[in-house]
Design an enzyme around this catalytic site. Sequence first.
Site, PDB file in Angstrom:
ATOM      1  N   LYS A  15     -11.584 -15.952 -17.512  1.00  0.00           N
ATOM      2  CA  LYS A  15     -10.581 -16.228 -16.472  1.00  0.00           C
ATOM      3  C   LYS A  15     -10.458 -17.735 -16.274  1.00  0.00           C
ATOM      4  CE  LYS A  15     -10.915 -11.904 -13.898  1.00  0.00           C
ATOM      5  NZ  LYS A  15     -10.989 -11.226 -12.593  1.00  0.00           N
TER       6      LYS A  15
ATOM      7  N   GLU B 245      -2.159 -10.848  -7.324  1.00  0.00           N
ATOM      8  CA  GLU B 245      -3.179 -10.242  -6.468  1.00  0.00           C
ATOM      9  C   GLU B 245      -3.540 -11.136  -5.286  1.00  0.00           C
ATOM     10  OE1 GLU B 245      -6.715  -9.320  -8.648  1.00  0.00           O
ATOM     11  OE2 GLU B 245      -7.805  -8.697  -6.854  1.00  0.00           O
TER      12      GLU B 245
ATOM     13  N   ASN C  30     -10.552  -1.576 -16.344  1.00  0.00           N
ATOM     14  CA  ASN C  30     -11.427  -0.530 -15.792  1.00  0.00           C
ATOM     15  C   ASN C  30     -10.989   0.738 -16.515  1.00  0.00           C
ATOM     16  OD1 ASN C  30     -12.768  -2.196 -13.916  1.00  0.00           O
ATOM     17  ND2 ASN C  30     -11.064  -2.008 -12.483  1.00  0.00           N
TER      18      ASN C  30
ATOM     19  N   LYS D  79     -14.246  -4.744 -20.602  1.00  0.00           N
ATOM     20  CA  LYS D  79     -14.894  -5.223 -19.379  1.00  0.00           C
ATOM     21  C   LYS D  79     -16.216  -4.469 -19.314  1.00  0.00           C
ATOM     22  CE  LYS D  79     -14.224  -5.046 -14.313  1.00  0.00           C
ATOM     23  NZ  LYS D  79     -13.224  -4.883 -13.228  1.00  0.00           N
TER      24      LYS D  79
ATOM     25  N   GLU E  62      -3.354  -1.084 -11.388  1.00  0.00           N
ATOM     26  CA  GLU E  62      -4.299  -1.845 -10.570  1.00  0.00           C
ATOM     27  C   GLU E  62      -3.729  -3.238 -10.331  1.00  0.00           C
ATOM     28  OE1 GLU E  62      -8.373  -1.227 -11.315  1.00  0.00           O
ATOM     29  OE2 GLU E  62      -9.028  -2.985 -10.169  1.00  0.00           O
ATOM     30  N   ARG E  63      -3.680  -3.614  -9.050  1.00  0.00           N
ATOM     31  CA  ARG E  63      -3.113  -4.905  -8.636  1.00  0.00           C
ATOM     32  C   ARG E  63      -1.673  -5.069  -9.106  1.00  0.00           C
ATOM     33  NH1 ARG E  63      -6.917  -5.222  -4.935  1.00  0.00           N
ATOM     34  NH2 ARG E  63      -8.988  -5.237  -5.832  1.00  0.00           N
TER      35      ARG E  63
ATOM     36  N   ASP F  71     -12.179 -15.832  -9.322  1.00  0.00           N
ATOM     37  CA  ASP F  71     -11.307 -14.690  -9.536  1.00  0.00           C
ATOM     38  C   ASP F  71      -9.852 -14.958  -9.202  1.00  0.00           C
ATOM     39  OD1 ASP F  71     -10.435 -12.196 -10.092  1.00  0.00           O
ATOM     40  OD2 ASP F  71     -11.332 -11.216  -8.365  1.00  0.00           O
TER      41      ASP F  71
ATOM     42  N   TRP G 207     -18.862 -10.319  -1.763  1.00  0.00           N
ATOM     43  CA  TRP G 207     -17.548  -9.765  -1.462  1.00  0.00           C
ATOM     44  C   TRP G 207     -17.149 -10.135  -0.030  1.00  0.00           C
ATOM     45  CZ3 TRP G 207     -16.601  -4.195  -3.887  1.00  0.00           C
ATOM     46  CH2 TRP G 207     -16.589  -4.323  -5.276  1.00  0.00           C
TER      47      TRP G 207
ATOM     48  N   ARG H 255     -22.002 -17.078  -7.062  1.00  0.00           N
ATOM     49  CA  ARG H 255     -21.300 -16.275  -8.066  1.00  0.00           C
ATOM     50  C   ARG H 255     -20.533 -17.151  -9.053  1.00  0.00           C
ATOM     51  NH1 ARG H 255     -16.812 -11.697  -6.677  1.00  0.00           N
ATOM     52  NH2 ARG H 255     -15.402 -12.236  -8.375  1.00  0.00           N
TER      53      ARG H 255
ATOM     54  N   GLU I 219     -18.459  -5.049 -12.147  1.00  0.00           N
ATOM     55  CA  GLU I 219     -17.878  -4.200 -11.096  1.00  0.00           C
ATOM     56  C   GLU I 219     -18.020  -2.720 -11.430  1.00  0.00           C
ATOM     57  OE1 GLU I 219     -13.911  -5.941 -10.634  1.00  0.00           O
ATOM     58  OE2 GLU I 219     -14.767  -7.464  -9.297  1.00  0.00           O
TER      59      GLU I 219
ATOM     60  N   GLU J 173      -7.775 -16.152 -19.843  1.00  0.00           N
ATOM     61  CA  GLU J 173      -7.147 -15.046 -19.114  1.00  0.00           C
ATOM     62  C   GLU J 173      -6.550 -15.585 -17.818  1.00  0.00           C
ATOM     63  OE1 GLU J 173      -9.290 -11.242 -18.778  1.00  0.00           O
ATOM     64  OE2 GLU J 173      -8.542 -11.035 -16.732  1.00  0.00           O
TER      65      GLU J 173
HETATM   66  O1  GCW Z   1      -9.578  -9.684  -9.483  1.00  0.00           O
HETATM   67  C1  GCW Z   1     -10.454  -8.601  -9.587  1.00  0.00           C
HETATM   68  C2  GCW Z   1      -9.652  -7.451  -9.116  1.00  0.00           C
HETATM   69  C3  GCW Z   1     -10.000  -6.160  -9.759  1.00  0.00           C
HETATM   70  C4  GCW Z   1     -10.028  -6.364 -11.265  1.00  0.00           C
HETATM   71  C5  GCW Z   1     -11.087  -7.405 -11.579  1.00  0.00           C
HETATM   72  C6  GCW Z   1     -11.171  -7.725 -13.057  1.00  0.00           C
HETATM   73  C7  GCW Z   1      -9.402  -4.863 -13.001  1.00  0.00           C
HETATM   74  O2  GCW Z   1      -9.779  -7.381  -7.723  1.00  0.00           O
HETATM   75  O3  GCW Z   1      -9.023  -5.217  -9.385  1.00  0.00           O
HETATM   76  O4  GCW Z   1     -10.263  -5.174 -11.963  1.00  0.00           O
HETATM   77  O5  GCW Z   1     -10.792  -8.599 -10.922  1.00  0.00           O
HETATM   78  O6  GCW Z   1     -10.565  -8.711 -13.449  1.00  0.00           O
HETATM   79  O7  GCW Z   1     -11.808  -7.011 -13.789  1.00  0.00           O
END
Ligand code: GCW
Length: 720
Positions: free
Chosen positions: A379, A412, A230, A307, A187-188, A384, A562, A355, A311, A406
């Site tokens: 994060k 990404e 995920n 997590k 992923e990413r 994000d 989004w 958000r 999402e 994080e």
């Molecule tokens: O930045 C977003 C991404 C998702 C990612 C999510 C996260 C792993 O678009 O792909 O999922 O954050 O950090 O959980």
Amino acid sequence: MKKTFVFLGLFLSLMSLGVRASADDGYRLWMKYDLISNPQKVKEYRESIKAWMVEGSSPTIEAAKHELRIALDGLLGSNIPEVSSVKEDGELIAGTYTSSSPFAAAGLKNMVIKVGQEGFVILREKVSGQNAIVITANTEIGVLYGVFHFLRLLQTEQDISSLRIISFPRIKLRMLDHWDNLNGTVERGYAGFSIWNWHTLPTFIKRRYIDYARANASIGINGAVLNNVNADPRIMTRHYLKKVAALADVFRPYGIKVYLCANFDAPIILGKMKTANPTDPRVQEWWKDKAKEIYSFIPDFGGFLVKANSEGQPGPSDYGLTQADGANLLANAVKPYGGIVMWRAFVYTYNAKDRAKQAYEIFKPLDGKFADNVLLQIKNGPLDFQPREPFTPLFGAMPKTNLMMEFQITMEYLGQGTSTVYLAPLFKETLESDTYAKGKGSTVAKVIDGSLDAHTLTGIAGVSNIGADRNWTGNEFGQSSWYAFGRLAWNPNLSSEEIADEWIRMTFSNDKDVVSSIEDMMMQSREAVVNYMDPLGLNMIFGYDNHYGPGPWIDYSPHPDWNSTYYHRADSLGIGFDRTKSGSDAVSQYHPPLSGEFASLTECPPKFLLWFHHVRWDYRMKSGKTLWDEICYHYYAGVDSVREMQKVWNSLKGKIDNEEWNDERMFLEIQEKEAVWWRNACVLYFQTFSKMPIPAGLEKPDKTLEYYESLKFPNAPGTW
Ligand code: GCW
């Protein structure tokens, strides 16, 4: 036949031009160990290291020996003998420090005491009456780290005539988080498929696993989360645990512990239970049994990363319980084995008024409610992983909780591997931000190294940019961000420039001009991307879902947050998200005086202006320009920087490895196109609101807004 001759002709003419014919594919990362090009240095080093020895024989010590053997032979161009005792002047001796060490001395003991479980000391010392270089530590892993550090001194051609280095990590858990799926995708991920081959594990141990461990140990990374947050719960079944254990065995000598992402619904999915409710004793039992099973495979298993309720992931809120209730459930299960839980703060609902405020609202009230073996993983920014965000206000707001950072090393939102972006300046910007939690100087770095609130369980994670591509990171410059992450995790006080300098010397060349040219390029690379993507505090204006390319017009997602329009809020009057009192009041989540600074239109740092304020298009900035003109100039400056980077790179042809040079040349060509695309698309789109002209003298977009809106990216990674 004809073709062969053409190639041969080309090859010969390149040779006659003196172009280096070597071809480096980047696999060896910053551990190339090629012969040092300065003969004077080689001579000097050979005199200081006539022979070497490492005391002991454990797997970690063997790893240290292996590294010294290949590195010294390579760097110094001849076999440097390994000996079993010190006999003459000019030897290198490494080993853990004990009172019976051949180099035991009172002064040294006092130094070693300071470096803890992972640090090391390197100095010149008399051993058995001879002048020696001593590398010592309290632990074997400390010795290995010391060996890597020493080799770095040689690789970067430092003076080793007098050595007195005392080094230890400021942060306890220094983790790479892999977002790798069990089907081999990442992923990413922008460097190919996952490096874990679940099909051939546990029996087939790829050379790459060992080199991965070497590379991480060389920069002090001591943990790896193997699977995506995920999380597919099957990673916790016997089938996979055997494979995970095989990787743990490879990593152990290098001081790297293995961690897994847990799916909160695992008791339902794997255990066939009706619920995953943390208050249900059977659920608690299930997790305890699962932990026991995992530890039977991997006795030093590090713990879980989770997590939850984010999402679409399951979590404790599904049962009306708090995030702390969820974290503590898993923490109790791994506690008897010394395991930990890293619980992510990336939690939000889709229709909040702002958000950016949510993580704070959800987690701050839980301060002090988490078990002592839980770290809250936050994060760097409240949204994000944007090219630029202010720091997440949770840093500085939860003194009774272990907080870890994080960062995202994978790109990404920073060009997805086609672009050259050295991320140390981004990491540093967050780490150096002052939270003012306990007055001036309460930096984010001090929150996460535990010194601000006296925490000992501390951590920092980087979402990995590693894949199966031969050079690991797709774009070789991605290696510099991986490298910088590790170096800063060890010591957040290092500067971006120092780290770049080391990396360039080890990766490309020690030539002064080459080093300063590449450093120049790297140091402007992050700001370049901010400028042509989202300057002045803009953010989240990326293409839908794939996050590749500009998409400020995105307004069709059923999830309000989004949509790009949710973030930039452009209208006929102005642009930006009002997070002052008249808006969402996110500013109040920061401590004074920062809250006041962010809230004030005139005092807010321009780089965060549109993050905190909705500003009129004709507002006069400190520069004297209107906001609209200022936005335009930033977009254009971004493109100019990329063109500047191209110039610098072109000037290096023939001065570094030709294959590496050519790879980067091609990436910069892509990046230049992308920068122009971003600039044109954004300026044209925002112009539909500002109705103001692009300032005179700037090149006009050669395509229409409709053209940019119509672009599709079927090959953008992550969209398949
Ligand atoms: O930045 C977003 C991404 C998702 C990612 C999510 C996260 C792993 O678009 O792909 O999922 O954050 O950090 O959980």
